[in-house]
Design a protein around this motif. Structure first.
Motif, PDB file in Angstrom:
ATOM      1  N   VAL A  56      -0.806  -6.138  13.516  1.00 50.12           N
ATOM      2  CA  VAL A  56      -0.602  -4.697  13.074  1.00 50.12           C
ATOM      3  C   VAL A  56      -0.064  -3.893  14.388  1.00 50.12           C
ATOM      4  O   VAL A  56      -0.807  -3.654  15.289  1.00 50.12           O
ATOM      5  CB  VAL A  56      -1.761  -3.559  12.537  1.00 50.12           C
ATOM      6  CG1 VAL A  56      -1.334  -2.364  12.048  1.00 50.12           C
ATOM      7  CG2 VAL A  56      -2.100  -4.622  11.413  1.00 50.12           C
TER       8      VAL A  56
ATOM      9  N   TYR B 209       2.530 -16.287  14.221  1.00 49.68           N
ATOM     10  CA  TYR B 209       2.286 -15.185  13.091  1.00 49.68           C
ATOM     11  C   TYR B 209       3.023 -13.935  13.666  1.00 49.68           C
ATOM     12  O   TYR B 209       3.439 -13.674  14.876  1.00 49.68           O
ATOM     13  CB  TYR B 209       0.807 -14.836  13.287  1.00 49.68           C
ATOM     14  CG  TYR B 209      -0.258 -16.036  12.446  1.00 49.68           C
ATOM     15  CD1 TYR B 209      -1.131 -16.327  13.215  1.00 49.68           C
ATOM     16  CD2 TYR B 209       0.051 -16.180  11.306  1.00 49.68           C
ATOM     17  CE1 TYR B 209      -2.102 -17.358  12.720  1.00 49.68           C
ATOM     18  CE2 TYR B 209      -0.819 -17.446  10.855  1.00 49.68           C
ATOM     19  CZ  TYR B 209      -1.910 -17.848  11.611  1.00 49.68           C
ATOM     20  OH  TYR B 209      -2.668 -18.796  11.058  1.00 49.68           O
TER      21      TYR B 209
ATOM     22  N   GLY C  63       3.941  -9.801  13.059  1.00 47.01           N
ATOM     23  CA  GLY C  63       3.662  -8.449  12.563  1.00 47.01           C
ATOM     24  C   GLY C  63       4.862  -7.906  11.363  1.00 47.01           C
ATOM     25  O   GLY C  63       6.040  -8.611  11.475  1.00 47.01           O
ATOM     26  N   GLN C  64       4.608  -6.706  10.859  1.00 37.60           N
ATOM     27  CA  GLN C  64       5.757  -6.208  10.045  1.00 37.60           C
ATOM     28  C   GLN C  64       6.824  -5.690  10.687  1.00 37.60           C
ATOM     29  O   GLN C  64       7.651  -5.596  10.260  1.00 37.60           O
ATOM     30  CB  GLN C  64       5.053  -5.301   9.035  1.00 37.60           C
ATOM     31  CG  GLN C  64       4.036  -6.018   8.067  1.00 37.60           C
ATOM     32  CD  GLN C  64       4.847  -7.313   7.319  1.00 37.60           C
ATOM     33  OE1 GLN C  64       5.859  -6.570   6.844  1.00 37.60           O
ATOM     34  NE2 GLN C  64       4.362  -8.189   7.124  1.00 37.60           N
TER      35      GLN C  64
ATOM     36  N   CYS D  55      -0.378  -3.729  19.426  1.00 33.85           N
ATOM     37  CA  CYS D  55      -0.509  -4.600  18.252  1.00 33.85           C
ATOM     38  C   CYS D  55      -1.817  -5.250  18.375  1.00 33.85           C
ATOM     39  O   CYS D  55      -2.320  -5.590  19.515  1.00 33.85           O
ATOM     40  CB  CYS D  55       0.623  -5.774  18.554  1.00 33.85           C
ATOM     41  SG  CYS D  55       0.226  -7.032  17.402  1.00 33.85           S
TER      42      CYS D  55
ATOM     43  N   ALA E   9      -4.186  -8.038  16.434  1.00 33.73           N
ATOM     44  CA  ALA E   9      -4.078  -9.117  15.552  1.00 33.73           C
ATOM     45  C   ALA E   9      -5.553  -9.560  15.137  1.00 33.73           C
ATOM     46  O   ALA E   9      -6.536  -9.432  16.017  1.00 33.73           O
ATOM     47  CB  ALA E   9      -3.848 -10.519  16.499  1.00 33.73           C
ATOM     48  N   SER E  10      -5.748  -9.711  13.955  1.00 34.32           N
ATOM     49  CA  SER E  10      -7.024 -10.118  13.195  1.00 34.32           C
ATOM     50  C   SER E  10      -6.990 -11.093  12.489  1.00 34.32           C
ATOM     51  O   SER E  10      -6.019 -11.643  11.738  1.00 34.32           O
ATOM     52  CB  SER E  10      -7.601  -8.635  12.581  1.00 34.32           C
ATOM     53  OG  SER E  10      -6.789  -8.501  11.752  1.00 34.32           O
TER      54      SER E  10
ATOM     55  N   GLN F  81      -7.829 -13.359   6.272  1.00 32.50           N
ATOM     56  CA  GLN F  81      -6.418 -13.015   6.168  1.00 32.50           C
ATOM     57  C   GLN F  81      -5.842 -12.732   7.800  1.00 32.50           C
ATOM     58  O   GLN F  81      -6.415 -11.793   8.258  1.00 32.50           O
ATOM     59  CB  GLN F  81      -6.107 -11.989   5.336  1.00 32.50           C
ATOM     60  CG  GLN F  81      -4.516 -11.699   4.963  1.00 32.50           C
ATOM     61  CD  GLN F  81      -4.573 -10.607   4.006  1.00 32.50           C
ATOM     62  OE1 GLN F  81      -5.458 -10.191   3.592  1.00 32.50           O
ATOM     63  NE2 GLN F  81      -3.387 -10.345   3.865  1.00 32.50           N
TER      64      GLN F  81
ATOM     65  N   GLN G 221      -3.517 -10.878  10.148  1.00 29.23           N
ATOM     66  CA  GLN G 221      -2.936  -9.666  10.245  1.00 29.23           C
ATOM     67  C   GLN G 221      -2.598  -9.278  11.670  1.00 29.23           C
ATOM     68  O   GLN G 221      -3.326  -9.284  12.521  1.00 29.23           O
ATOM     69  CB  GLN G 221      -3.520  -8.418   9.647  1.00 29.23           C
ATOM     70  CG  GLN G 221      -3.686  -8.407   8.277  1.00 29.23           C
ATOM     71  CD  GLN G 221      -4.086  -6.952   7.684  1.00 29.23           C
ATOM     72  OE1 GLN G 221      -5.184  -6.474   8.177  1.00 29.23           O
ATOM     73  NE2 GLN G 221      -3.546  -6.505   6.682  1.00 29.23           N
TER      74      GLN G 221
END
Length: 117
Positions: free
Chosen positions: A5, A106, A108-109, A22, A24-25, A1, A3
């Motif tokens: 963050v 992609y 982040g939130q 930030c 990323a994973s 998944q 993510q």
């Protein structure tokens, strides 16, 4: 998944500093560019700064000389050092990771940055 963050947002007085980070994973492929965007209420999302894997950077005119973007390719992290903050920097800041082969994009939130006295 996958993510992304973000961390480091908050409330700061005009002229102050903040550092956004930030991580990323879950991305299996090479990240070609990482960046920070922001969106203020009623406004479109705009680029703040971006950095390529080789370290080439691009900044919005409004933040040049005040913000510095940096990246750790091994850790898939990107930071944004923000100095001399102004009220007009108030926005939700989003981390972005892009790839070319294969193509991906992609987000982040988001993390809130508020500059106010």
């Amino acid at each position: 998944q996958v993510q992304l963050v973000e961390s480091g947002g908050g409330l700061v007085q005009p002229g102050g500093s903040l550092r956004l980070s930030c991580v990323a994973s879950g991305i299996e492929y090479t990240i070609s560019a990482m960046g920070w965007y922001r969106q203020a209420p009623g406004m479109e999302r705009e680029l703040v700064a971006e950095i390529t894997r080789r370290g080439n950077t691009n900044y919005a005119d409004s933040v040049k000389g005040r913000f510095t973007i940096s990246r750790d390719n091994a850790k898939n992290t990107v930071d944004l050092q923000m100095n001399s903050l102004k009220p007009e920097d108030t926005a939700v800041y989003y981390c972005n990771a892009m790839g070319r082969m294969p193509k991906f994009d992609y987000w982040g939130q988001g993390t809130q940055v508020t500059v106010s006295s």
